[in-house]
Design a protein around this motif. Sequence first.
Motif, PDB file in Angstrom:
ATOM      1  N   PRO A   1      69.910  59.328  -5.158  1.00  0.00           N
ATOM      2  CA  PRO A   1      69.725  58.575  -6.404  1.00  0.00           C
ATOM      3  C   PRO A   1      70.770  58.974  -7.438  1.00  0.00           C
ATOM      4  O   PRO A   1      71.208  60.125  -7.479  1.00  0.00           O
ATOM      5  CB  PRO A   1      68.318  58.950  -6.860  1.00  0.00           C
ATOM      6  N   LEU A   2      71.148  57.999  -8.243  1.00  0.00           N
ATOM      7  CA  LEU A   2      72.086  58.316  -9.319  1.00  0.00           C
ATOM      8  C   LEU A   2      71.428  59.311 -10.274  1.00  0.00           C
ATOM      9  O   LEU A   2      70.241  59.183 -10.590  1.00  0.00           O
ATOM     10  CB  LEU A   2      72.470  57.052 -10.077  1.00  0.00           C
TER      11      LEU A   2
ATOM     12  N   ALA B   1      82.774  64.459 -15.034  1.00  0.00           N
ATOM     13  CA  ALA B   1      82.414  65.815 -14.618  1.00  0.00           C
ATOM     14  C   ALA B   1      81.515  65.826 -13.384  1.00  0.00           C
ATOM     15  O   ALA B   1      81.581  66.754 -12.575  1.00  0.00           O
ATOM     16  CB  ALA B   1      81.722  66.544 -15.767  1.00  0.00           C
ATOM     17  N   GLU B   2      80.680  64.803 -13.199  1.00  0.00           N
ATOM     18  CA  GLU B   2      79.725  64.765 -12.081  1.00  0.00           C
ATOM     19  C   GLU B   2      80.141  63.820 -10.952  1.00  0.00           C
ATOM     20  O   GLU B   2      79.579  63.880  -9.860  1.00  0.00           O
ATOM     21  CB  GLU B   2      78.347  64.288 -12.568  1.00  0.00           C
ATOM     22  N   ALA B   3      81.088  62.952 -11.206  1.00  0.00           N
ATOM     23  CA  ALA B   3      81.404  61.863 -10.275  1.00  0.00           C
ATOM     24  C   ALA B   3      81.823  62.347  -8.897  1.00  0.00           C
ATOM     25  O   ALA B   3      81.317  61.855  -7.878  1.00  0.00           O
ATOM     26  CB  ALA B   3      82.486  60.964 -10.864  1.00  0.00           C
ATOM     27  N   GLU B   4      82.729  63.277  -8.816  1.00  0.00           N
ATOM     28  CA  GLU B   4      83.226  63.737  -7.513  1.00  0.00           C
ATOM     29  C   GLU B   4      82.120  64.359  -6.670  1.00  0.00           C
ATOM     30  O   GLU B   4      81.998  64.081  -5.479  1.00  0.00           O
ATOM     31  CB  GLU B   4      84.369  64.723  -7.709  1.00  0.00           C
TER      32      GLU B   4
ATOM     33  N   ALA C   1      80.610  62.870  -3.154  1.00  0.00           N
ATOM     34  CA  ALA C   1      80.587  63.704  -1.949  1.00  0.00           C
ATOM     35  C   ALA C   1      79.193  63.712  -1.315  1.00  0.00           C
ATOM     36  O   ALA C   1      79.059  63.646  -0.081  1.00  0.00           O
ATOM     37  CB  ALA C   1      81.025  65.133  -2.281  1.00  0.00           C
ATOM     38  N   ARG C   2      78.135  63.783  -2.129  1.00  0.00           N
ATOM     39  CA  ARG C   2      76.767  63.729  -1.589  1.00  0.00           C
ATOM     40  C   ARG C   2      76.504  62.387  -0.921  1.00  0.00           C
ATOM     41  O   ARG C   2      75.881  62.315   0.136  1.00  0.00           O
ATOM     42  CB  ARG C   2      75.740  63.992  -2.694  1.00  0.00           C
ATOM     43  N   CYS C   3      76.994  61.324  -1.531  1.00  0.00           N
ATOM     44  CA  CYS C   3      76.817  59.989  -0.938  1.00  0.00           C
ATOM     45  C   CYS C   3      77.570  59.883   0.381  1.00  0.00           C
ATOM     46  O   CYS C   3      77.043  59.354   1.362  1.00  0.00           O
ATOM     47  CB  CYS C   3      77.300  58.904  -1.899  1.00  0.00           C
TER      48      CYS C   3
ATOM     49  N   THR D   1      76.043  59.982   8.238  1.00  0.00           N
ATOM     50  CA  THR D   1      74.962  60.015   9.231  1.00  0.00           C
ATOM     51  C   THR D   1      74.293  58.656   9.412  1.00  0.00           C
ATOM     52  O   THR D   1      73.415  58.506  10.248  1.00  0.00           O
ATOM     53  CB  THR D   1      73.886  61.039   8.829  1.00  0.00           C
ATOM     54  N   ALA D   2      74.726  57.661   8.636  1.00  0.00           N
ATOM     55  CA  ALA D   2      74.102  56.337   8.684  1.00  0.00           C
ATOM     56  C   ALA D   2      74.678  55.507   9.831  1.00  0.00           C
ATOM     57  O   ALA D   2      75.882  55.512  10.050  1.00  0.00           O
ATOM     58  CB  ALA D   2      74.330  55.604   7.366  1.00  0.00           C
ATOM     59  N   PRO D   3      73.819  54.786  10.537  1.00  0.00           N
ATOM     60  CA  PRO D   3      74.335  53.891  11.565  1.00  0.00           C
ATOM     61  C   PRO D   3      75.132  52.750  10.931  1.00  0.00           C
ATOM     62  O   PRO D   3      74.822  52.303   9.832  1.00  0.00           O
ATOM     63  CB  PRO D   3      73.080  53.329  12.238  1.00  0.00           C
ATOM     64  N   ALA D   4      76.149  52.291  11.627  1.00  0.00           N
ATOM     65  CA  ALA D   4      76.977  51.189  11.118  1.00  0.00           C
ATOM     66  C   ALA D   4      76.137  49.923  11.012  1.00  0.00           C
ATOM     67  O   ALA D   4      75.256  49.670  11.834  1.00  0.00           O
ATOM     68  CB  ALA D   4      78.160  50.960  12.041  1.00  0.00           C
TER      69      ALA D   4
END
Length: 70
Positions: free
Chosen positions: A8-9, A16-19, A23-25, A31-34
């Motif tokens: 979640p956002l 300051a938090e964007a990178e 990276a978490r996203c 790990t997500a299937p295409a």
Amino acid sequence: MVATVLPPLPATLTQAEAEAYLARCRAAIATAPAGVPWRLDASALHSFDSSALAVLLALRREAAARGAAW
């Protein structure tokens, strides 16, 4: 088909938090299937700058590249 849930956002998403958030996203995307749709909860977001838009556009490009609905 079950959607891939991205982190979640946060309440604040600025330069300051964007990178770190992106990276978490990307870790979740790896790990997500295409082709599986992605879901993103933005309900907590209340303070942001143009970096938040840059993050969302980057995620949209990655979704398109993987054939996932956004």
